[in-house]
Design a protein around this motif. Structure first.
Motif, short mmCIF file in Angstrom:
data_model
loop_
_atom_site.label_atom_id
_atom_site.label_comp_id
_atom_site.label_asym_id
_atom_site.label_seq_id
_atom_site.Cartn_x
_atom_site.Cartn_y
_atom_site.Cartn_z
N GLY A 283 4.37 9.42 -18.01
CA GLY A 283 3.24 9.93 -17.24
C GLY A 283 2.56 11.09 -17.94
O GLY A 283 1.33 11.12 -18.07
N TYR A 284 3.35 12.08 -18.38
CA TYR A 284 2.79 13.22 -19.10
C TYR A 284 2.14 12.78 -20.42
O TYR A 284 1.09 13.28 -20.82
CB TYR A 284 3.88 14.25 -19.39
CG TYR A 284 4.36 15.00 -18.17
CD1 TYR A 284 3.46 15.68 -17.35
CD2 TYR A 284 5.72 15.05 -17.85
CE1 TYR A 284 3.91 16.38 -16.23
CE2 TYR A 284 6.17 15.74 -16.73
CZ TYR A 284 5.26 16.40 -15.93
OH TYR A 284 5.70 17.09 -14.82
N LEU A 285 2.79 11.83 -21.10
CA LEU A 285 2.27 11.35 -22.40
C LEU A 285 0.89 10.71 -22.23
O LEU A 285 -0.05 11.03 -22.97
CB LEU A 285 3.24 10.34 -23.00
CG LEU A 285 2.79 9.65 -24.31
CD1 LEU A 285 2.59 10.67 -25.41
CD2 LEU A 285 3.82 8.60 -24.73
N ILE A 286 0.75 9.82 -21.25
CA ILE A 286 -0.54 9.14 -21.04
C ILE A 286 -1.59 10.13 -20.56
O ILE A 286 -2.76 10.06 -20.97
CB ILE A 286 -0.37 7.99 -20.04
CG1 ILE A 286 0.57 6.93 -20.62
CG2 ILE A 286 -1.72 7.35 -19.73
CD1 ILE A 286 0.95 5.83 -19.64
N GLU A 287 -1.19 11.06 -19.69
CA GLU A 287 -2.13 12.07 -19.23
C GLU A 287 -2.67 12.88 -20.41
O GLU A 287 -3.87 13.16 -20.50
CB GLU A 287 -1.46 13.00 -18.23
CG GLU A 287 -2.42 14.03 -17.63
CD GLU A 287 -1.70 14.99 -16.69
OE1 GLU A 287 -2.04 15.01 -15.50
OE2 GLU A 287 -0.79 15.71 -17.16
N GLY A 288 -1.77 13.23 -21.34
CA GLY A 288 -2.20 13.96 -22.53
C GLY A 288 -3.17 13.15 -23.37
O GLY A 288 -4.19 13.68 -23.85
N LYS A 289 -2.90 11.86 -23.54
CA LYS A 289 -3.79 11.00 -24.31
C LYS A 289 -5.16 10.88 -23.63
O LYS A 289 -6.20 10.83 -24.29
CB LYS A 289 -3.18 9.61 -24.48
CG LYS A 289 -1.97 9.56 -25.41
CD LYS A 289 -1.44 8.15 -25.53
CE LYS A 289 -0.28 8.06 -26.50
NZ LYS A 289 0.25 6.67 -26.62
N LEU A 290 -5.14 10.83 -22.30
CA LEU A 290 -6.39 10.75 -21.55
C LEU A 290 -7.24 12.01 -21.79
O LEU A 290 -8.46 11.92 -21.99
CB LEU A 290 -6.09 10.59 -20.06
CG LEU A 290 -7.30 10.44 -19.13
CD1 LEU A 290 -8.07 9.16 -19.44
CD2 LEU A 290 -6.86 10.43 -17.67
N HIS A 291 -6.58 13.17 -21.78
CA HIS A 291 -7.31 14.41 -22.06
C HIS A 291 -7.82 14.43 -23.51
O HIS A 291 -8.92 14.93 -23.77
CB HIS A 291 -6.40 15.62 -21.81
CG HIS A 291 -6.13 15.88 -20.36
ND1 HIS A 291 -7.13 15.92 -19.41
CD2 HIS A 291 -4.95 16.12 -19.69
CE1 HIS A 291 -6.61 16.17 -18.22
NE2 HIS A 291 -5.29 16.29 -18.37
N MET A 292 -7.05 13.87 -24.43
CA MET A 292 -7.51 13.79 -25.83
C MET A 292 -8.77 12.92 -25.91
O MET A 292 -9.71 13.24 -26.64
CB MET A 292 -6.42 13.21 -26.72
CG MET A 292 -5.21 14.10 -26.91
SD MET A 292 -5.54 15.56 -27.94
CE MET A 292 -5.62 14.82 -29.59
#
Length: 433
Positions: A283-292
């Motif tokens: 969840g945190y990983l995908i959220e980070g990618k979304l912000h990127m």
């Protein structure tokens, strides 16, 4: 003359749509005996008898022509001038007697209600079975009947118009539709079309089987995300604990890749609240990618750091690369370089992470003006990518060999060897663990 059209009249009306192709090199299969039978929903034997009579009476002529998308020449039929005159007579009769001509048309030109009402009850399940398929499929898998009910192309494939499919399914019982989706799932499994298998499993409400399929083929499916696949995985319900992290990961990551940012963020927040560590991490990983994706690099950094904290007993090279890239995007070159050098010092277990880390180091070298170091880093990154490609080809070779496809196995093995021969000369500074 009864208030209806004879089979002969229906054939003449059918052929009247193809007169302009009389001199064409390629013609439609619809004017072959099989095509005419399918278009009129009669048996091939019946079509043969009627065509013979029409030919003897001078209404049609036959010739050998090349079929579109086919490899053979077949006997096809066209109207003669006398046949064209007969068309005018039939149409006049149709108008005078207020006959609905649509119910006599090719199935692909029929309106859903007209087609459904004209069908014998025993044939309706065949049409319903065909209607659940989204892609052309082999006619041979459906029950054999004497009537050429479905339009078939030169390769024996069936594909009904979308309008007909939608109407037929709207008037078919739900439990029957689920049975037909089960049937379609088995068909596509035999064809090794994982995307279609998943779709039909979900439509059949076989969610547990869909979860297992997604667990085993997530990486493959994620290579080609689209709206249809996203809708399919989004409809998986009643998830079991052992598969929820994978299903949620695919749902969220696919939403991100096709631009459904809001839905992706909702899913990641749900994943981050999970009691399963692997699900929180993803969840945190995908959220980070979304912000990127949205150039919110400070928010991306925060999400990646949270992901890092889920498993604080070991270093995950993928998340470390993500942290370094978010820092680099924020122009924090020094800290990003420190993280990447730590990765290099410990070595890599994954070629993708190795390629990414060295690429980022090359980018840092450019930013600091060290062009020679940048070239060396990019060369090492390229080596890792080539090794990854070789690894994939070797796996494909082994899988084909296990399946008894020796020629394909050799082909992939040779491609893997060619990749190895093309490795750049520069060696990584650290050996692989």
């Amino acid at each position: 003359m009864p208030n209806r059209l004879t089979v002969a009249d229906r054939i003449i009306i059918h052929l009247s749509n193809y007169t302009k192709y009389l001199e064409s090199y390629d013609v439609s299969i619809d004017i072959s005996q099989d095509g005419i039978a399918a278009g009129l929903r009669i048996s091939r034997a019946h079509a043969t008898i009627e065509l013979k009579k029409l030919k003897e009476n001078g209404y049609v002529t036959e010739k050998q022509s090349h079929i579109k998308k086919g490899k053979t020449r077949r006997k096809v039929y066209f109207l003669t001038p006398k046949g064209e005159e007969r068309v005018a007579e039939i149409l006049k009769y149709v108008k005078e007697n207020e006959i609905d001509l649509s119910r006599y048309q090719d199935i692909r030109k029929c309106k859903g209600p007209d087609l459904w009402d004209s069908l014998d009850e025993k044939f309706k399940p065949i049409i319903a079975m065909a209607s659940v398929f989204r892609k052309p499929f082999s006619r041979d898998v459906l029950p054999d009947i004497s009537v050429s009910l479905l339009p078939v192309d030169e390769k024996g494939m069936v594909d009904l118009p979308q309008e007909i499919k939608e109407y037929v399914l709207s008037v078919t019982e739900t439990n029957r539709i689920e049975d037909y989706h089960n049937f379609a799932a088995d068909y596509w499994l035999h064809c090794d079309d994982i995307k279609e298998v998943l779709y039909h499993l979900v439509m059949a409400k076989r969610f547990n089987d869909a979860e297992i399929l997604l667990y085993n083929h997530a990486a493959e499916l994620m290579l080609s995300p689209d709206d249809e696949l996203f809708e399919t995985v989004s409809n998986i319900r009643d998830m079991t604990p052992g598969y929820s992290d994978v299903v949620h990961y695919v749902q969220a990551e696919m939403a991100r890749r096709i631009g459904r940012a809001e839905y992706c963020l909702i899913l990641t927040k749900m994943m981050e609240a999970s009691s399963i560590p692997s699900e929180r991490f993803k969840g945190y990983l995908i959220e980070g990618k979304l912000h990127m994706d949205h150039e919110e690099y400070h928010l991306a950094y925060r999400s990646f750091i949270r992901a890092r904290g889920v498993f604080d007993d070991h270093m995950d090279t993928n998340i470390e690369c993500c942290v370094a890239e978010s820092l680099l995007k924020n122009e924090d070159i020094h800290e990003a370089q420190e993280i990447l050098m730590r990765l290099v010092s410990q070595g890599f277990k994954d070629y993708d992470d190795e390629a990414r880390a060295y690429y980022l180091l090359g980018t840092i070298a450019i930013k600091t003006g060290d062009d020679d170091e940048a070239l060396r880093m990019f060369t090492i990154s390229r080596r890792a990518m080539i090794k990854r490609q070789s690894e994939i080809l070797t796996t494909l070779s082994n899988e084909n060999f296990s399946a008894g496809m020796r020629s394909k196995a050799i082909e992939y093995a040779l491609m893997a060897d060619e990749c190895t021969l093309n490795l750049p000369a520069v060696e990584p500074s650290k050996t692989r663990k």
